[in-house]
Motif scaffolding. Structure first.
Motif, short mmCIF file in Angstrom:
data_model
loop_
_atom_site.label_atom_id
_atom_site.label_comp_id
_atom_site.label_asym_id
_atom_site.label_seq_id
_atom_site.Cartn_x
_atom_site.Cartn_y
_atom_site.Cartn_z
N VAL A 70 0.88 -1.22 -0.16
CA VAL A 70 0.02 0.00 0.01
C VAL A 70 0.73 1.30 0.02
CG1 VAL A 70 -1.65 1.48 1.30
CG2 VAL A 70 -2.04 -1.26 0.99
N VAL A 71 1.78 1.14 0.93
CA VAL A 71 2.72 2.54 0.66
C VAL A 71 3.51 2.58 -0.47
CG1 VAL A 71 4.77 3.36 2.10
CG2 VAL A 71 3.31 2.26 3.54
N VAL A 74 0.97 3.99 -3.06
CA VAL A 74 0.39 5.47 -2.69
C VAL A 74 1.66 6.34 -3.33
CG1 VAL A 74 0.16 7.07 -0.91
CG2 VAL A 74 -1.06 4.90 -0.84
N SER A 77 2.08 6.27 -7.02
CA SER A 77 0.97 7.03 -7.77
C SER A 77 1.19 8.49 -7.55
CB SER A 77 -0.38 6.54 -6.98
OG SER A 77 -0.54 5.12 -6.95
N VAL A 78 1.71 9.18 -6.35
CA VAL A 78 1.80 10.44 -6.53
C VAL A 78 2.91 11.01 -7.26
CG1 VAL A 78 2.21 12.40 -4.76
CG2 VAL A 78 0.71 10.38 -4.03
N GLY A 195 -4.34 8.27 -11.42
CA GLY A 195 -3.68 8.19 -10.04
C GLY A 195 -4.25 6.92 -9.52
N PHE A 199 -2.30 3.49 -9.01
CA PHE A 199 -2.25 2.67 -7.74
C PHE A 199 -2.52 1.24 -7.76
CE2 PHE A 199 -4.60 0.70 -3.91
CZ PHE A 199 -3.71 1.25 -2.93
N PHE A 203 -0.01 -1.76 -6.88
CA PHE A 203 -0.32 -2.43 -5.89
C PHE A 203 -0.44 -4.03 -6.14
CE2 PHE A 203 -3.71 -4.61 -3.37
CZ PHE A 203 -3.08 -4.52 -2.07
#
Length: 275
Positions: A70-71, A74, A77-78, A195, A199, A203
């Motif tokens: 998840v980290v 994120v 994605s950013v 975005g 993700f 992921f």
């Protein structure tokens, strides 16, 4: 067959479509059903139970891999949204010659097999003496997603008439302010959708993660691959269902934003900016 001997095309297409959908979704249905099996059997159903979901949430190693994935997703994605949006703006608003070459490079990256990209990134990090770690995975996922962001955002930016931004600059706005006040209100649904797509791509990514992850806690897809070496257990089914739900949620949000983009296509950019 009709009376003239030709193929009944509508009925034939329905059969092909149904068979294709069954081929695509039947394995997912099987995984979902057996994730609720009360026994460890992968062939026989012995009643419904949440046993394997509890086993997943009780496994500290799996939860650590989930948090790491998840980290990574994120951050990637950013970063990919920020860089990919800048690339899209450069392609559509920069020099035509440079923009054309860059656009071709972006599409080439989208079409490049991921295995080749993963191996190339591994060799790059090795030659530069950079140890494989979570940082190399984040960088690799950013590279993977950046091209998709540039394509999604660039396709929307291509529909925005640059003369609208020129009009804003004629009224005293700088180029940056014109982009922020005119273009961004139109682009934000595409940016958010890109975005969410990034993700999802990050992921559940396995190939790039496998080549660029080092020692320590691996991302969840790599952890699952390691578990499969010792045999398939219903815990893997439960993990697959949870990952599928997360993907469906992200894709659903992306589709909603895509619908918003389609509505904006019917609106004048200057009206959207004022709204």
């Amino acid at each position: 067959m009709s009376g003239s001997g030709s193929i009944d095309r509508p009925r034939f297409l329905w059969v092909v479509t149904g068979a294709t959908l069954a081929f695509l979704f039947a394995p997912l249905v099987v995984v979902a059903v057996f994730s609720f099996n009360s026994s460890a059997s992968l062939t026989t159903l012995d009643g419904a139970s949440l046993r394997w979901y509890r086993a997943f949430f009780d496994d500290a190693d799996l939860l650590a891999s989930l948090r790491l994935s998840v980290v990574i997703a994120v951050i990637a994605s950013v970063a990919s949204v920020a860089l990919g949006t800048l690339v899209a703006v450069g392609i559509r608003r920069g020099s035509r010659r440079v923009g054309g070459a860059t656009n071709g490079s972006v599409f080439l990256r989208v079409l490049t097999p991921e295995t080749a990209t993963g191996v190339a990134l591994l060799l790059l990090f090795t030659q530069l003496g950079i140890p494989l770690s979570t940082t190399t995975v984040v960088v690799s996922h950013t590279v993977l997603c950046l091209a998709f962001v540039a394509v999604v955002v660039g396709s929307r930016l291509a529909l925005l008439n640059p003369e609208v931004e020129d009009a804003a600059m004629d009224l005293g706005a700088t180029r940056l302010h014109a982009f922020r006040l005119v273009a961004l209100p139109v682009l934000w649904p595409s940016i958010v959708a890109a975005g969410l797509l990034s993700f999802v791509l990050s992921f559940d990514n396995f190939i790039t993660s496998f080549f660029t992850s080092g020692v320590g806690v691996p991302p969840l897809p790599v952890r699952i691959y390691g578990m499969l070496k010792f045999g398939v257990t219903p815990v893997v089914n439960a993990i697959g269902v949870l990952m599928l739900l997360a993907t469906v949620l992200a894709v659903g949000l992306s589709l909603l934003l895509t619908a918003q983009v389609r509505k904006l296509r019917g609106s004048r950019p200057e009206e959207v900016a004022r709204g």
